[in-house]
Design an enzyme around this catalytic site. Sequence first.
Site, mmCIF file in Angstrom:
data_model
loop_
_atom_site.group_PDB
_atom_site.id
_atom_site.type_symbol
_atom_site.label_atom_id
_atom_site.label_comp_id
_atom_site.label_asym_id
_atom_site.label_seq_id
_atom_site.Cartn_x
_atom_site.Cartn_y
_atom_site.Cartn_z
ATOM 1 N N HIS A 23 -2.660 2.175 8.464
ATOM 2 C CA HIS A 23 -3.718 1.241 8.065
ATOM 3 C C HIS A 23 -3.702 0.041 9.002
ATOM 4 O O HIS A 23 -2.643 -0.549 9.245
ATOM 5 C CB HIS A 23 -3.479 0.795 6.616
ATOM 6 C CG HIS A 23 -4.315 -0.383 6.219
ATOM 7 N ND1 HIS A 23 -5.680 -0.418 6.390
ATOM 8 C CD2 HIS A 23 -3.979 -1.583 5.680
ATOM 9 C CE1 HIS A 23 -6.139 -1.580 5.967
ATOM 10 N NE2 HIS A 23 -5.129 -2.312 5.537
ATOM 11 N N GLU A 46 0.832 -1.211 0.000
ATOM 12 C CA GLU A 46 0.000 0.000 0.000
ATOM 13 C C GLU A 46 0.869 1.265 0.000
ATOM 14 O O GLU A 46 0.373 2.339 0.317
ATOM 15 C CB GLU A 46 -0.925 0.017 1.239
ATOM 16 C CG GLU A 46 -1.767 -1.221 1.491
ATOM 17 C CD GLU A 46 -3.042 -1.302 0.667
ATOM 18 O OE1 GLU A 46 -3.208 -0.491 -0.267
ATOM 19 O OE2 GLU A 46 -3.857 -2.194 0.950
ATOM 20 N N HIS A 106 -6.402 -3.364 10.868
ATOM 21 C CA HIS A 106 -7.551 -4.255 10.666
ATOM 22 C C HIS A 106 -8.311 -4.493 11.984
ATOM 23 O O HIS A 106 -8.360 -5.633 12.458
ATOM 24 C CB HIS A 106 -7.072 -5.622 10.150
ATOM 25 C CG HIS A 106 -6.456 -5.626 8.791
ATOM 26 N ND1 HIS A 106 -5.929 -6.761 8.206
ATOM 27 C CD2 HIS A 106 -6.288 -4.648 7.870
ATOM 28 C CE1 HIS A 106 -5.447 -6.483 7.011
ATOM 29 N NE2 HIS A 106 -5.636 -5.196 6.780
ATOM 30 N N HIS A 139 -12.517 -4.503 5.472
ATOM 31 C CA HIS A 139 -11.052 -4.501 5.436
ATOM 32 C C HIS A 139 -10.434 -3.802 6.659
ATOM 33 O O HIS A 139 -9.644 -4.412 7.365
ATOM 34 C CB HIS A 139 -10.577 -3.856 4.128
ATOM 35 C CG HIS A 139 -9.111 -3.949 3.891
ATOM 36 N ND1 HIS A 139 -8.530 -3.697 2.670
ATOM 37 C CD2 HIS A 139 -8.086 -4.232 4.725
ATOM 38 C CE1 HIS A 139 -7.212 -3.854 2.764
ATOM 39 N NE2 HIS A 139 -6.918 -4.179 4.013
ATOM 40 N N GLU A 156 -16.796 11.986 23.393
ATOM 41 C CA GLU A 156 -15.654 12.681 22.795
ATOM 42 C C GLU A 156 -15.467 12.413 21.300
ATOM 43 O O GLU A 156 -14.634 13.064 20.675
ATOM 44 C CB GLU A 156 -14.357 12.295 23.529
ATOM 45 C CG GLU A 156 -14.152 13.021 24.839
ATOM 46 C CD GLU A 156 -14.823 12.311 26.004
ATOM 47 O OE1 GLU A 156 -15.642 11.402 25.755
ATOM 48 O OE2 GLU A 156 -14.546 12.665 27.151
HETATM 49 P P1 13P Z 1 1.371 -5.363 3.263
HETATM 50 O O1 13P Z 1 1.917 -6.550 4.014
HETATM 51 O O2 13P Z 1 1.855 -5.331 1.841
HETATM 52 O O3 13P Z 1 1.617 -4.081 4.003
HETATM 53 O O4 13P Z 1 -0.220 -5.560 3.166
HETATM 54 C C1 13P Z 1 -0.996 -5.651 4.333
HETATM 55 C C2 13P Z 1 -2.362 -5.082 4.176
HETATM 56 O O5 13P Z 1 -3.055 -4.927 5.169
HETATM 57 C C3 13P Z 1 -2.856 -4.711 2.825
HETATM 58 O O6 13P Z 1 -4.033 -3.987 2.892
HETATM 59 ZN ZN ZN Z 2 -5.099 -4.284 4.952
#
Ligand code: 13P
Ligand code: ZN
Length: 273
Positions: A140, A116, A142, A211, A170
């Site tokens: 990013h 990414e 999850h 995601h 908040e």
């Molecule tokens: P990478 O291991 O390439 O960072 O990918 C992980 C991910 O969460 C892709 O959305």
């Molecule tokens: Zn991801």
Amino acid sequence: MQITELDFMEGFIRMATDGCNKGWHERNGGNLTYRLKKSESEQARRFFNEAAPWTLLGAEVPELGGEYFLVTGSGKFFRNIERCPAGNIGLCELDESGGSYRVLWGLDNNAKPTSEFLSHLMNHAAKIKAKGAHYRVIYHCHPSNIIAMTFLLPLNEKVFTRELWEMITECSIVFPDGVGVMAWELCGGLEIAEKSAVLMKNYDVIVWAHHGIFCAGEDFDLTFGLADTVEKAAEIWLKITSANKKKLQTITTNNFIELAEAFGVSLPEKFLE
Ligand code: 13P
Ligand code: ZN
């Protein structure tokens, strides 16, 4: 002194470890980038491999030409970053055109920046343009509860923002612009990068359906705190609505086929009916 003792390095590694301890980084899930201040790239310079070769990014981000980034490696597990920084993260330089990068430190054994990386760079650029150069972090992750919400609510910015704001007093203060929401997209591609960059103009946090969270901030504390707040609100939402609802959307059979093609895996037919 080692490069990992520099303040920005310690901050990056601590944030990665904290995210992992939260359970937001299963396997290689998630990625983190930090745009260095000039003083920080000067501090780190003596650790650089100045002979490192250039690699094309696949698109140009001219606004970021000449900038330095700390970045997690593609396929690398966040849980290993603290134990072995050089094998799992790297310090990269963009060339003046913003179309190529080189790894000046870390990402040992030919590891690559996150898949990414382009998404991160395009979103750094969008954020700087919209809010200013004090924005330095793109993150990013999850987290389970916000991902769960994307199966139960319409993928609409107003709906998500209102539901999340209502969960903790908040919230509307922590993310007053609300949250952007994106329908399912193939990860690691140009499309997810471009669509996120459009939303980044208006939001510090974007929910990627089915995601995770993609967010921006001025520093590690604010960026981590933003993701933490959104995820905690989502946890409360899920607790109070548990869970007699039907999915309104999900990852479709066609999406699974697209994923299988893109990542070279074979999915049994019986699961694709
Ligand atoms: P990478 O291991 O390439 O960072 O990918 C992980 C991910 O969460 C892709 O959305
Ligand atoms: Zn991801």
